[in-house]
Design an enzyme around this catalytic site. Structure first.
Site, PDB file in Angstrom:
ATOM      1  N   PRO A   1       0.824  -1.211   0.000  1.00 27.96           N
ATOM      2  CA  PRO A   1       0.000   0.000   0.000  1.00 27.96           C
ATOM      3  C   PRO A   1       0.859   1.262   0.000  1.00 27.96           C
ATOM      4  O   PRO A   1       1.705   1.441   0.859  1.00 27.96           O
ATOM      5  CB  PRO A   1      -0.793  -0.106   1.300  1.00 27.96           C
ATOM      6  CG  PRO A   1      -0.457  -1.423   1.901  1.00 27.96           C
ATOM      7  CD  PRO A   1       0.779  -1.925   1.256  1.00 27.96           C
ATOM      8  N   GLU A   2       0.642   2.092  -0.980  1.00 29.71           N
ATOM      9  CA  GLU A   2       1.276   3.405  -1.019  1.00 29.71           C
ATOM     10  C   GLU A   2       0.174   4.450  -0.910  1.00 29.71           C
ATOM     11  O   GLU A   2      -0.960   4.115  -0.618  1.00 29.71           O
ATOM     12  CB  GLU A   2       2.080   3.569  -2.317  1.00 29.71           C
ATOM     13  CG  GLU A   2       3.165   2.506  -2.470  1.00 29.71           C
ATOM     14  CD  GLU A   2       3.998   2.679  -3.729  1.00 29.71           C
ATOM     15  OE1 GLU A   2       4.127   3.822  -4.199  1.00 29.71           O
ATOM     16  OE2 GLU A   2       4.512   1.673  -4.240  1.00 29.71           O
TER      17      GLU A   2
ATOM     18  N   LYS B   1       1.604   7.638   4.321  1.00 27.29           N
ATOM     19  CA  LYS B   1       1.113   6.263   4.219  1.00 27.29           C
ATOM     20  C   LYS B   1       0.410   5.837   5.499  1.00 27.29           C
ATOM     21  O   LYS B   1       0.159   4.652   5.709  1.00 27.29           O
ATOM     22  CB  LYS B   1       2.283   5.313   3.931  1.00 27.29           C
ATOM     23  CG  LYS B   1       2.934   5.508   2.586  1.00 27.29           C
ATOM     24  CD  LYS B   1       4.095   4.555   2.399  1.00 27.29           C
ATOM     25  CE  LYS B   1       4.969   4.981   1.237  1.00 27.29           C
ATOM     26  NZ  LYS B   1       6.211   4.197   1.162  1.00 27.29           N
TER      27      LYS B   1
ATOM     28  N   ARG C   1      16.108  -1.522  -3.344  1.00 23.84           N
ATOM     29  CA  ARG C   1      14.779  -1.792  -3.895  1.00 23.84           C
ATOM     30  C   ARG C   1      14.880  -2.130  -5.380  1.00 23.84           C
ATOM     31  O   ARG C   1      15.657  -1.509  -6.113  1.00 23.84           O
ATOM     32  CB  ARG C   1      13.864  -0.563  -3.745  1.00 23.84           C
ATOM     33  CG  ARG C   1      13.676  -0.095  -2.311  1.00 23.84           C
ATOM     34  CD  ARG C   1      12.834  -1.061  -1.506  1.00 23.84           C
ATOM     35  NE  ARG C   1      12.708  -0.652  -0.122  1.00 23.84           N
ATOM     36  CZ  ARG C   1      13.368  -1.217   0.881  1.00 23.84           C
ATOM     37  NH1 ARG C   1      14.218  -2.193   0.681  1.00 23.84           N
ATOM     38  NH2 ARG C   1      13.178  -0.795   2.119  1.00 23.84           N
TER      39      ARG C   1
END
Length: 309
Positions: free
Chosen positions: A2-3, A59, A299
DNA sequence: ATATGGCCCTGGTTGC
DNA sequence: TGCAACCAGGGCCATA
Protein backbone atom coordinates in the site's frame (compact mmCIF):
# COMPACT_ATOMS: atom_id res chain seq x y z
CA UNK A 1 2.24 -2.85 -1.02
CA UNK A 2 0.00 0.00 0.00
CA UNK A 3 1.28 3.41 -1.02
CA UNK A 4 -0.44 6.79 -0.98
CA UNK A 5 -3.32 5.92 -3.37
CA UNK A 6 -4.11 2.61 -1.66
CA UNK A 7 -3.95 4.17 1.80
CA UNK A 8 -6.15 7.05 0.62
CA UNK A 9 -8.71 4.59 -0.75
CA UNK A 10 -8.70 2.52 2.42
CA UNK A 11 -8.94 5.58 4.68
CA UNK A 12 -11.94 6.86 2.71
CA UNK A 13 -13.58 3.45 2.82
CA UNK A 14 -13.11 3.05 6.55
CA UNK A 15 -14.26 6.64 7.12
CA UNK A 16 -17.52 6.04 5.27
CA UNK A 17 -18.19 2.84 7.18
CA UNK A 18 -17.22 3.58 10.77
CA UNK A 19 -17.67 7.31 11.21
CA UNK A 20 -19.91 7.93 14.19
CA UNK A 21 -19.55 4.39 15.46
CA UNK A 22 -18.32 3.62 18.97
CA UNK A 23 -15.53 1.22 19.89
CA UNK A 24 -17.06 -1.14 22.42
CA UNK A 25 -14.16 -3.50 22.86
CA UNK A 26 -10.58 -3.79 21.62
CA UNK A 27 -8.53 -6.97 21.29
CA UNK A 28 -4.88 -7.25 20.29
CA UNK A 29 -2.64 -10.17 19.44
CA UNK A 30 0.35 -10.98 21.61
CA UNK A 31 2.94 -10.30 18.92
CA UNK A 32 5.14 -7.38 19.95
CA UNK A 33 6.05 -6.49 16.40
CA UNK A 34 3.11 -4.37 15.14
CA UNK A 35 2.73 -2.18 18.22
CA UNK A 36 4.33 1.20 18.71
CA UNK A 37 2.12 1.63 21.76
CA UNK A 38 1.75 -1.35 24.15
CA UNK A 39 -1.45 -3.25 23.26
CA UNK A 40 -2.93 -2.83 26.74
CA UNK A 41 -2.52 0.91 26.51
CA UNK A 42 -4.12 0.93 23.06
CA UNK A 43 -7.09 -1.09 24.24
CA UNK A 44 -7.64 1.15 27.25
CA UNK A 45 -7.48 4.24 25.08
CA UNK A 46 -9.73 2.92 22.35
CA UNK A 47 -12.54 1.34 24.31
CA UNK A 48 -15.56 3.56 24.69
CA UNK A 49 -14.35 6.16 22.23
CA UNK A 50 -16.27 7.37 19.20
CA UNK A 51 -14.77 7.47 15.72
CA UNK A 52 -15.02 11.07 14.54
CA UNK A 53 -13.33 10.47 11.21
CA UNK A 54 -10.60 8.67 9.33
CA UNK A 55 -8.05 10.23 7.02
CA UNK A 56 -4.67 9.64 5.43
CA UNK A 57 -1.37 11.32 6.18
CA UNK A 58 1.43 10.03 4.00
CA UNK A 59 1.11 6.26 4.22
CA UNK A 60 -0.51 6.46 7.65
CA UNK A 61 -4.21 6.04 8.39
CA UNK A 62 -5.26 8.33 11.21
CA UNK A 63 -8.44 7.50 13.12
CA UNK A 64 -9.66 10.55 15.05
CA UNK A 65 -11.38 9.61 18.29
CA UNK A 66 -13.87 11.49 20.45
CA UNK A 67 -14.44 11.46 24.17
CA UNK A 68 -15.57 8.41 26.08
CA UNK A 69 -18.81 9.74 27.50
CA UNK A 70 -19.93 11.75 24.49
CA UNK A 71 -22.81 11.04 22.21
CA UNK A 72 -21.89 10.27 18.63
CA UNK A 73 -23.08 12.92 16.23
CA UNK A 74 -24.42 10.30 13.86
CA UNK A 75 -25.33 7.29 15.96
CA UNK A 76 -25.21 4.08 14.03
CA UNK A 77 -28.41 2.11 13.88
CA UNK A 78 -27.25 -1.39 14.62
CA UNK A 79 -30.35 -2.85 12.96
CA UNK A 80 -29.42 -1.09 9.75
CA UNK A 81 -25.72 -1.61 10.15
CA UNK A 82 -25.43 -4.36 7.65
CA UNK A 83 -27.59 -2.70 5.07
CA UNK A 84 -25.50 0.43 5.30
CA UNK A 85 -22.37 -1.63 5.27
CA UNK A 86 -23.26 -3.16 1.95
CA UNK A 87 -24.53 -0.06 0.26
CA UNK A 88 -22.45 3.09 0.17
CA UNK A 89 -25.41 5.26 -0.73
CA UNK A 90 -27.35 4.07 2.25
CA UNK A 91 -24.27 4.58 4.39
CA UNK A 92 -24.28 8.23 3.39
CA UNK A 93 -27.77 8.79 4.70
CA UNK A 94 -26.48 9.66 8.13
CA UNK A 95 -23.58 11.68 6.75
CA UNK A 96 -24.75 14.52 4.56
CA UNK A 97 -21.23 15.53 3.64
CA UNK A 98 -20.45 11.96 2.66
CA UNK A 99 -16.80 12.77 2.72
CA UNK A 100 -13.99 13.99 4.89
CA UNK A 101 -15.83 16.94 6.36
CA UNK A 102 -15.30 18.81 9.61
CA UNK A 103 -15.47 16.97 12.88
CA UNK A 104 -18.52 17.60 14.98
CA UNK A 105 -16.49 17.58 18.16
CA UNK A 106 -12.87 17.96 19.09
CA UNK A 107 -10.67 14.83 18.75
CA UNK A 108 -9.21 13.65 22.03
CA UNK A 109 -7.11 10.81 20.76
CA UNK A 110 -5.83 9.17 17.61
CA UNK A 111 -5.31 5.61 16.49
CA UNK A 112 -2.63 5.50 13.84
CA UNK A 113 -2.40 2.55 11.48
CA UNK A 114 0.49 1.92 9.13
CA UNK A 115 -0.11 -0.99 6.77
CA UNK A 116 3.53 -1.73 6.05
CA UNK A 117 3.84 -4.19 3.20
CA UNK A 118 0.97 -6.56 3.75
CA UNK A 119 -1.34 -4.86 6.23
CA UNK A 120 -5.12 -4.73 5.71
CA UNK A 121 -7.73 -2.74 7.59
CA UNK A 122 -11.12 -4.41 7.27
CA UNK A 123 -14.65 -3.54 8.30
CA UNK A 124 -16.48 -6.83 8.71
CA UNK A 125 -19.58 -8.40 10.11
CA UNK A 126 -18.78 -10.20 13.39
CA UNK A 127 -19.41 -13.64 11.92
CA UNK A 128 -16.78 -13.26 9.22
CA UNK A 129 -14.05 -15.81 10.02
CA UNK A 130 -10.93 -14.38 11.63
CA UNK A 131 -8.17 -14.32 9.03
CA UNK A 132 -4.75 -15.65 9.88
CA UNK A 133 -2.39 -12.97 11.23
CA UNK A 134 -5.17 -10.83 12.66
CA UNK A 135 -3.48 -8.54 15.18
CA UNK A 136 -6.30 -6.23 16.19
CA UNK A 137 -10.07 -6.49 16.45
CA UNK A 138 -12.15 -3.49 17.44
CA UNK A 139 -15.74 -4.43 18.17
CA UNK A 140 -18.02 -1.53 17.27
CA UNK A 141 -21.30 -0.55 18.85
CA UNK A 142 -23.01 -1.19 15.51
CA UNK A 143 -22.01 -4.82 15.86
CA UNK A 144 -19.40 -4.80 13.14
CA UNK A 145 -15.66 -5.14 13.63
CA UNK A 146 -12.67 -3.16 12.49
CA UNK A 147 -9.82 -5.62 11.99
CA UNK A 148 -6.14 -5.22 11.33
CA UNK A 149 -4.51 -8.15 9.54
CA UNK A 150 -0.82 -8.24 8.66
CA UNK A 151 1.04 -11.48 7.84
CA UNK A 152 4.47 -9.93 7.54
CA UNK A 153 4.04 -7.64 10.53
CA UNK A 154 5.75 -4.69 8.91
CA UNK A 155 2.73 -2.59 9.80
CA UNK A 156 2.49 -0.48 12.95
CA UNK A 157 -0.31 0.43 15.35
CA UNK A 158 -0.02 3.46 17.58
CA UNK A 159 -2.30 5.23 20.04
CA UNK A 160 -1.94 8.91 20.87
CA UNK A 161 -3.71 10.68 23.69
CA UNK A 162 -4.02 14.25 22.45
CA UNK A 163 -4.57 15.57 25.96
CA UNK A 164 -1.09 14.40 26.89
CA UNK A 165 0.82 14.83 23.66
CA UNK A 166 0.76 16.07 20.13
CA UNK A 167 -1.15 14.59 17.23
CA UNK A 168 0.38 12.63 14.42
CA UNK A 169 1.91 14.51 11.54
CA UNK A 170 3.73 13.06 8.56
CA UNK A 171 7.42 13.88 8.31
CA UNK A 172 7.60 14.87 4.65
CA UNK A 173 5.74 16.97 2.12
CA UNK A 174 2.51 15.86 0.47
CA UNK A 175 3.22 14.99 -3.18
CA UNK A 176 -0.35 15.80 -4.24
CA UNK A 177 -0.20 19.41 -3.15
CA UNK A 178 3.44 20.47 -3.09
CA UNK A 179 4.30 23.39 -5.37
CA UNK A 180 7.08 23.67 -7.93
CA UNK A 181 9.38 25.79 -5.75
CA UNK A 182 9.11 23.60 -2.64
CA UNK A 183 9.49 20.44 -4.72
CA UNK A 184 12.72 21.66 -6.33
CA UNK A 185 14.06 22.72 -2.93
CA UNK A 186 13.65 19.17 -1.58
CA UNK A 187 16.33 17.82 -3.90
CA UNK A 188 18.68 20.79 -4.15
CA UNK A 189 22.35 19.79 -3.71
CA UNK A 190 21.46 16.24 -2.72
CA UNK A 191 23.84 13.55 -3.89
CA UNK A 192 21.63 10.49 -3.52
CA UNK A 193 19.87 8.85 -6.45
CA UNK A 194 16.55 10.45 -7.38
CA UNK A 195 14.83 7.08 -6.89
CA UNK A 196 16.15 6.89 -3.32
CA UNK A 197 15.11 10.49 -2.74
CA UNK A 198 11.53 9.78 -3.86
CA UNK A 199 11.33 6.90 -1.40
CA UNK A 200 12.69 8.98 1.48
CA UNK A 201 9.64 9.69 3.62
CA UNK A 202 11.26 12.68 5.32
CA UNK A 203 11.35 14.46 1.95
CA UNK A 204 8.09 13.32 0.37
CA UNK A 205 5.51 11.30 2.25
CA UNK A 206 3.49 8.50 0.72
CA UNK A 207 5.63 7.55 -2.29
CA UNK A 208 6.65 3.89 -2.44
CA UNK A 209 8.43 1.70 -4.93
CA UNK A 210 5.66 1.42 -7.53
CA UNK A 211 4.90 5.11 -7.92
CA UNK A 212 8.56 6.08 -7.70
CA UNK A 213 9.32 3.91 -10.74
CA UNK A 214 6.19 4.93 -12.62
CA UNK A 215 6.65 8.66 -12.07
CA UNK A 216 10.30 8.49 -13.17
CA UNK A 217 9.26 6.69 -16.34
CA UNK A 218 6.59 9.24 -17.13
CA UNK A 219 9.07 12.05 -16.51
CA UNK A 220 11.74 10.37 -18.65
CA UNK A 221 14.33 10.37 -15.87
CA UNK A 222 16.70 7.52 -15.02
CA UNK A 223 16.43 6.30 -11.41
CA UNK A 224 20.19 6.64 -10.86
CA UNK A 225 20.38 10.31 -11.73
CA UNK A 226 21.68 12.27 -8.75
CA UNK A 227 18.81 14.19 -7.21
CA UNK A 228 20.75 17.45 -7.02
CA UNK A 229 21.78 17.25 -10.67
CA UNK A 230 18.27 17.31 -12.14
CA UNK A 231 17.38 20.43 -14.09
CA UNK A 232 14.51 22.61 -13.05
CA UNK A 233 12.56 21.42 -16.09
CA UNK A 234 13.15 17.78 -15.18
CA UNK A 235 12.07 18.37 -11.59
CA UNK A 236 8.89 20.01 -12.80
CA UNK A 237 8.19 17.08 -15.12
CA UNK A 238 8.77 14.74 -12.19
CA UNK A 239 6.47 16.69 -9.89
CA UNK A 240 3.59 16.73 -12.33
CA UNK A 241 4.17 13.10 -13.36
CA UNK A 242 4.13 12.00 -9.75
CA UNK A 243 1.01 13.98 -8.95
CA UNK A 244 -0.66 12.69 -12.08
CA UNK A 245 0.07 9.03 -11.49
CA UNK A 246 -1.02 9.25 -7.85
CA UNK A 247 -4.29 10.97 -8.75
CA UNK A 248 -4.92 8.44 -11.50
CA UNK A 249 -4.39 5.56 -9.09
CA UNK A 250 -6.67 7.12 -6.49
CA UNK A 251 -9.37 7.40 -9.15
CA UNK A 252 -8.93 3.73 -9.96
CA UNK A 253 -9.33 2.91 -6.29
CA UNK A 254 -5.76 2.09 -5.56
CA UNK A 255 -3.47 -0.36 -7.26
CA UNK A 256 -1.28 -3.09 -5.99
CA UNK A 257 0.28 -6.34 -6.98
CA UNK A 258 -1.05 -8.76 -4.41
CA UNK A 259 -1.71 -7.43 -0.94
CA UNK A 260 -4.25 -4.66 -1.30
CA UNK A 261 -7.68 -5.41 -0.03
CA UNK A 262 -10.18 -2.63 0.37
CA UNK A 263 -11.92 -1.67 3.56
CA UNK A 264 -14.76 -4.09 2.98
CA UNK A 265 -12.37 -6.97 2.64
CA UNK A 266 -13.23 -7.24 -1.03
CA UNK A 267 -10.16 -7.58 -3.15
CA UNK A 268 -9.77 -4.22 -4.85
CA UNK A 269 -7.50 -5.47 -7.53
CA UNK A 270 -7.46 -2.40 -9.72
CA UNK A 271 -4.05 -3.03 -11.12
CA UNK A 272 -2.85 0.17 -12.60
CA UNK A 273 -1.54 -0.10 -16.11
CA UNK A 274 2.05 -0.09 -14.93
CA UNK A 275 4.49 1.04 -17.60
CA UNK A 276 7.67 -0.24 -15.99
CA UNK A 277 7.01 -1.63 -12.53
CA UNK A 278 7.55 -5.41 -12.53
CA UNK A 279 7.77 -5.46 -16.32
CA UNK A 280 11.41 -6.58 -16.46
CA UNK A 281 12.33 -7.78 -19.96
CA UNK A 282 8.95 -6.85 -21.41
CA UNK A 283 8.85 -4.28 -24.21
CA UNK A 284 8.50 -0.64 -23.19
CA UNK A 285 4.95 0.46 -24.00
CA UNK A 286 6.31 3.59 -25.64
CA UNK A 287 9.37 2.40 -27.61
CA UNK A 288 9.43 -1.43 -27.28
CA UNK A 289 12.91 -1.47 -25.71
CA UNK A 290 13.07 -4.21 -23.04
CA UNK A 291 12.47 -2.83 -19.54
CA UNK A 292 15.55 -3.11 -17.35
CA UNK A 293 15.70 -3.96 -13.65
CA UNK A 294 18.42 -2.74 -11.30
CA UNK A 295 18.79 -2.39 -7.54
CA UNK A 296 18.63 1.12 -6.08
CA UNK A 297 18.62 1.76 -2.34
CA UNK A 298 17.96 -1.94 -1.84
CA UNK A 299 14.78 -1.79 -3.89
CA UNK A 300 13.97 -3.40 -7.21
CA UNK A 301 13.94 -0.56 -9.73
CA UNK A 302 12.48 -0.73 -13.21
CA UNK A 303 13.11 1.64 -16.11
CA UNK A 304 13.31 1.98 -19.86
CA UNK A 305 16.92 2.59 -20.92
CA UNK A 306 15.78 4.46 -24.04
CA UNK A 307 12.92 6.60 -22.74
CA UNK A 308 14.64 7.54 -19.48
CA UNK A 309 17.84 9.59 -19.57
C1' DA B 1 24.16 16.32 8.50
C1' DT B 2 23.83 13.01 4.90
C1' DA B 3 23.80 8.55 3.00
C1' DT B 4 23.96 3.54 3.04
C1' DG B 5 23.01 -1.14 4.30
C1' DG B 6 21.18 -4.70 7.48
C1' DC B 7 17.24 -6.25 9.72
C1' DC B 8 12.56 -7.60 10.65
C1' DC B 9 8.72 -11.03 8.73
C1' DT B 10 5.90 -14.60 5.87
C1' DG B 11 4.18 -16.20 1.54
C1' DG B 12 4.90 -16.93 -3.13
C1' DT B 13 8.24 -18.25 -6.55
C1' DT B 14 12.26 -20.38 -8.21
C1' DG B 15 15.64 -23.97 -8.67
C1' DC B 16 17.67 -28.27 -8.04
C1' DT C 1 7.38 -33.93 -7.70
C1' DG C 2 8.99 -32.02 -3.39
C1' DC C 3 11.34 -29.29 -0.61
C1' DA C 4 14.56 -25.65 0.51
C1' DA C 5 16.53 -21.47 -0.66
C1' DC C 6 15.47 -17.15 -2.21
C1' DC C 7 13.12 -12.82 -2.94
C1' DA C 8 9.77 -9.07 -2.07
C1' DG C 9 10.26 -4.22 0.55
C1' DG C 10 8.69 0.14 4.43
C1' DG C 11 10.69 1.93 8.08
C1' DC C 12 13.99 1.96 11.66
C1' DC C 13 18.50 1.77 13.35
C1' DA C 14 23.54 1.47 13.40
C1' DT C 15 27.37 2.83 11.00
C1' DA C 16 30.46 5.46 7.85
Amino acid sequence: MPELPEVETIARGVHERVRGDRIAEAWFSSFPQPFKTPPGQQAAGLEGRVVLGVHREGKHIVVELGNVGGVPSHPFDSAQGRLRHKNKDVARVGHPDGGLGEFDSQPEAQWIVHLGMTGRLLVTAPDVPIAAHTHARLTLASGRELRFVDPRRFGRLEFRDLRRGVGFSATGAEPLTIGAEAFAALFRSRKLYIKAALLNQTLLTGVGNIYADESLFRAGIRPRRRAGRLTRAELERLRTSLRGVLQHAIRLGGSSVSDYVDADGVRGFFQLEHHVYQRTGLPCLRCATPIRRILVAGRGTHYCPKCQR
